[in-house]
Design a protein around this motif. Sequence first.
Motif, mmCIF file in Angstrom:
data_model
loop_
_atom_site.group_PDB
_atom_site.id
_atom_site.type_symbol
_atom_site.label_atom_id
_atom_site.label_comp_id
_atom_site.label_asym_id
_atom_site.label_seq_id
_atom_site.Cartn_x
_atom_site.Cartn_y
_atom_site.Cartn_z
ATOM 1 N N SER A 79 -5.959 -0.613 11.923
ATOM 2 C CA SER A 79 -5.183 0.590 12.227
ATOM 3 C C SER A 79 -3.780 0.534 11.640
ATOM 4 C CB SER A 79 -5.105 0.781 13.749
ATOM 5 O OG SER A 79 -6.404 0.962 14.296
ATOM 6 N N THR A 80 -3.327 -0.643 11.247
ATOM 7 C CA THR A 80 -2.031 -0.775 10.581
ATOM 8 C C THR A 80 -2.096 -0.300 9.137
ATOM 9 O OG1 THR A 80 -1.479 -2.667 11.971
ATOM 10 C CG2 THR A 80 -0.231 -2.427 9.937
ATOM 11 N N ILE A 81 -3.266 -0.409 8.525
ATOM 12 C CA ILE A 81 -3.390 -0.166 7.089
ATOM 13 C C ILE A 81 -4.169 1.098 6.768
ATOM 14 C CG2 ILE A 81 -4.298 -1.125 4.922
ATOM 15 C CD1 ILE A 81 -3.935 -3.912 6.261
ATOM 16 N N LEU A 82 -5.359 1.238 7.363
ATOM 17 C CA LEU A 82 -6.280 2.281 6.918
ATOM 18 C C LEU A 82 -5.834 3.721 7.223
ATOM 19 C CD1 LEU A 82 -9.772 0.645 7.374
ATOM 20 C CD2 LEU A 82 -8.768 1.525 5.280
ATOM 21 N N PRO A 83 -5.281 4.040 8.402
ATOM 22 C CA PRO A 83 -4.854 5.437 8.605
ATOM 23 C C PRO A 83 -3.843 5.908 7.564
ATOM 24 C CG PRO A 83 -4.965 4.306 10.707
ATOM 25 C CD PRO A 83 -5.162 3.268 9.649
ATOM 26 N N ARG A 84 -2.886 5.053 7.223
ATOM 27 C CA ARG A 84 -1.894 5.405 6.192
ATOM 28 C C ARG A 84 -2.561 5.557 4.831
ATOM 29 N NH1 ARG A 84 0.322 6.847 2.747
ATOM 30 N NH2 ARG A 84 2.473 6.790 2.037
ATOM 31 N N LEU A 85 -3.505 4.671 4.519
ATOM 32 C CA LEU A 85 -4.225 4.757 3.247
ATOM 33 C C LEU A 85 -5.089 6.014 3.194
ATOM 34 C CD1 LEU A 85 -5.079 3.490 0.540
ATOM 35 C CD2 LEU A 85 -6.801 2.176 1.795
ATOM 36 N N LEU A 86 -5.751 6.355 4.297
ATOM 37 C CA LEU A 86 -6.581 7.557 4.350
ATOM 38 C C LEU A 86 -5.738 8.820 4.156
ATOM 39 C CD1 LEU A 86 -8.960 6.605 7.297
ATOM 40 C CD2 LEU A 86 -9.640 6.995 4.918
ATOM 41 N N GLU A 93 -0.166 12.307 -1.079
ATOM 42 C CA GLU A 93 1.224 11.896 -0.838
ATOM 43 C C GLU A 93 1.283 10.376 -0.755
ATOM 44 O OE1 GLU A 93 4.929 11.547 -0.598
ATOM 45 O OE2 GLU A 93 4.197 13.627 -0.622
ATOM 46 N N ARG A 94 1.945 9.762 -1.741
ATOM 47 C CA ARG A 94 1.960 8.299 -1.815
ATOM 48 C C ARG A 94 3.292 7.686 -1.409
ATOM 49 N NH1 ARG A 94 0.200 6.643 -7.589
ATOM 50 N NH2 ARG A 94 1.360 8.514 -8.200
ATOM 51 N N THR A 95 4.255 8.509 -1.021
ATOM 52 C CA THR A 95 5.535 7.950 -0.585
ATOM 53 C C THR A 95 5.455 7.527 0.875
ATOM 54 O OG1 THR A 95 6.380 10.124 0.029
ATOM 55 C CG2 THR A 95 6.832 9.352 -2.218
ATOM 56 N N ILE A 96 6.259 6.537 1.218
ATOM 57 C CA ILE A 96 6.355 6.049 2.587
ATOM 58 C C ILE A 96 7.830 5.775 2.875
ATOM 59 C CG2 ILE A 96 5.916 3.665 1.852
ATOM 60 C CD1 ILE A 96 4.602 3.163 4.569
ATOM 61 N N SER A 97 8.293 6.147 4.042
ATOM 62 C CA SER A 97 9.694 5.933 4.379
ATOM 63 C C SER A 97 9.998 4.443 4.454
ATOM 64 C CB SER A 97 10.023 6.592 5.722
ATOM 65 O OG SER A 97 9.314 5.960 6.783
ATOM 66 N N ALA A 98 11.255 4.100 4.277
ATOM 67 C CA ALA A 98 11.655 2.688 4.336
ATOM 68 C C ALA A 98 11.358 2.096 5.705
ATOM 69 C CB ALA A 98 13.147 2.559 4.008
ATOM 70 N N GLY A 100 9.091 3.170 7.815
ATOM 71 C CA GLY A 100 7.641 3.072 7.933
ATOM 72 C C GLY A 100 7.079 1.893 7.167
ATOM 73 N N CYS A 101 7.665 1.624 6.004
ATOM 74 C CA CYS A 101 7.238 0.491 5.185
ATOM 75 C C CYS A 101 7.515 -0.825 5.896
ATOM 76 C CB CYS A 101 7.957 0.539 3.837
ATOM 77 S SG CYS A 101 7.363 -0.680 2.644
ATOM 78 N N MET A 102 8.712 -0.961 6.486
ATOM 79 C CA MET A 102 9.056 -2.180 7.203
ATOM 80 C C MET A 102 8.203 -2.338 8.463
ATOM 81 S SD MET A 102 11.151 -3.855 5.469
ATOM 82 C CE MET A 102 11.655 -3.375 3.801
ATOM 83 N N ASP A 179 3.532 -1.660 -6.340
ATOM 84 C CA ASP A 179 2.220 -1.693 -6.977
ATOM 85 C C ASP A 179 1.188 -2.282 -6.012
ATOM 86 O OD1 ASP A 179 0.252 -1.364 -8.804
ATOM 87 O OD2 ASP A 179 0.827 -3.060 -10.070
ATOM 88 N N HIS A 180 0.925 -1.530 -4.942
ATOM 89 C CA HIS A 180 -0.011 -1.983 -3.911
ATOM 90 C C HIS A 180 -0.396 -0.765 -3.073
ATOM 91 C CE1 HIS A 180 -2.193 -4.866 -1.696
ATOM 92 N NE2 HIS A 180 -1.350 -5.871 -1.757
ATOM 93 N N PHE A 181 -1.380 -0.940 -2.183
ATOM 94 C CA PHE A 181 -1.754 0.159 -1.287
ATOM 95 C C PHE A 181 -1.162 -0.028 0.106
ATOM 96 C CE2 PHE A 181 -5.160 -2.983 -1.256
ATOM 97 C CZ PHE A 181 -5.336 -3.226 0.102
ATOM 98 N N LEU A 182 -0.360 -1.092 0.297
ATOM 99 C CA LEU A 182 0.346 -1.297 1.560
ATOM 100 C C LEU A 182 1.656 -2.007 1.273
ATOM 101 C CD1 LEU A 182 -0.855 -4.328 3.634
ATOM 102 C CD2 LEU A 182 -1.646 -3.978 1.314
ATOM 103 N N CYS A 183 2.540 -2.011 2.258
ATOM 104 C CA CYS A 183 3.822 -2.703 2.112
ATOM 105 C C CYS A 183 3.626 -4.178 2.435
ATOM 106 C CB CYS A 183 4.856 -2.076 3.051
ATOM 107 S SG CYS A 183 5.316 -0.402 2.602
ATOM 108 N N ASP A 184 3.442 -4.962 1.402
ATOM 109 C CA ASP A 184 3.251 -6.402 1.556
ATOM 110 C C ASP A 184 4.521 -7.130 1.131
ATOM 111 O OD1 ASP A 184 2.043 -8.751 2.196
ATOM 112 O OD2 ASP A 184 0.557 -8.713 0.569
#
Length: 320
Positions: A79-86, A93-98, A100-102, A179-184
Amino acid sequence: MDKGEGNNWTLPNKFLLLGMGNGVPTLQTPLFLLSLLIYFVTVVGNSLIVVLVVADQHLHTPMYFFLGNLSSLETCYSSTILPRLLASLFTGERTISASGCMAQLYFFGSFAATECFLLAAMAYDRYLAICQPLLYASLMSWKVCFQLAAVSWLGGLVFSIIVTVFLSRLKFCGPKAIDHFLCDFTPLLELSCSDTRVVKIVTFILSFLDLIFPFLFTLASYMCIIAAILRIPSSVGRQKAFSTCSSHLTIVTVFYGTLIIVYLMPRTAPLRQLRKVFSFFFTVLTPLVNPLIYSLRNREVREALRRVLRRDLGGIQSSR
């Protein structure tokens, strides 16, 4: 330096997650459907295991107590990764707030570290059951079980917040594209123009405590377990002993195998997409695999499911 210029040297308002396929339109729909199916099966499968562990008295043992914790963790992890990816695949929309990223970085790191500790606790449980059977009841009491679970969850929360705080204090003055699908951690670190030596040292120390040490502990436990199993004279006894830990050993192999590949693979341009594929397997498919492994390979879980279904169906028929 004026205010606008100064903001270029601080945490930006938004990051751009390039994602899987780097926004290729033809891949978005298949990836969305695949991710949606994986998320649905992951949540249902892990939630079902938690329900079985709680509802069936035959599963009220330390081994299944830890399994219930692991399944709860996998649900949170996905639930940390997939809802945002979906949402990104569906809307484009591929932007994420700072912030939200943290937040995603924090929960992702926290649940990953907690899983390392939980897998080590489960390995310790299997070690006591096979190598110290006469002392198992006293050494693995319910008090010890709750303490190990609490330390696993709290350890992941504390270690992750330290890394997140250090990373959020870095300055970002270059491209905002991750260059990723999540904030790593590593992709974010590559965007920083600050001196990252302190962050790397702190992360290395914490990685030893919440990754390398649990891995070595789990490895040592299974070396003792395998040695003890090989000393059992009968083949039936060896098979019975190994069946009690085979599911956990499979999960440990999948989890650490993909983790090692993802974070030790050279970060060169030709391997970027391949690294994303392994990252997808590690972060998205591993939580899906766990309930499947325990349901397909574990007889007690299958029997518990049948008992719960019979009881519920019997209750429905009697109410009619």
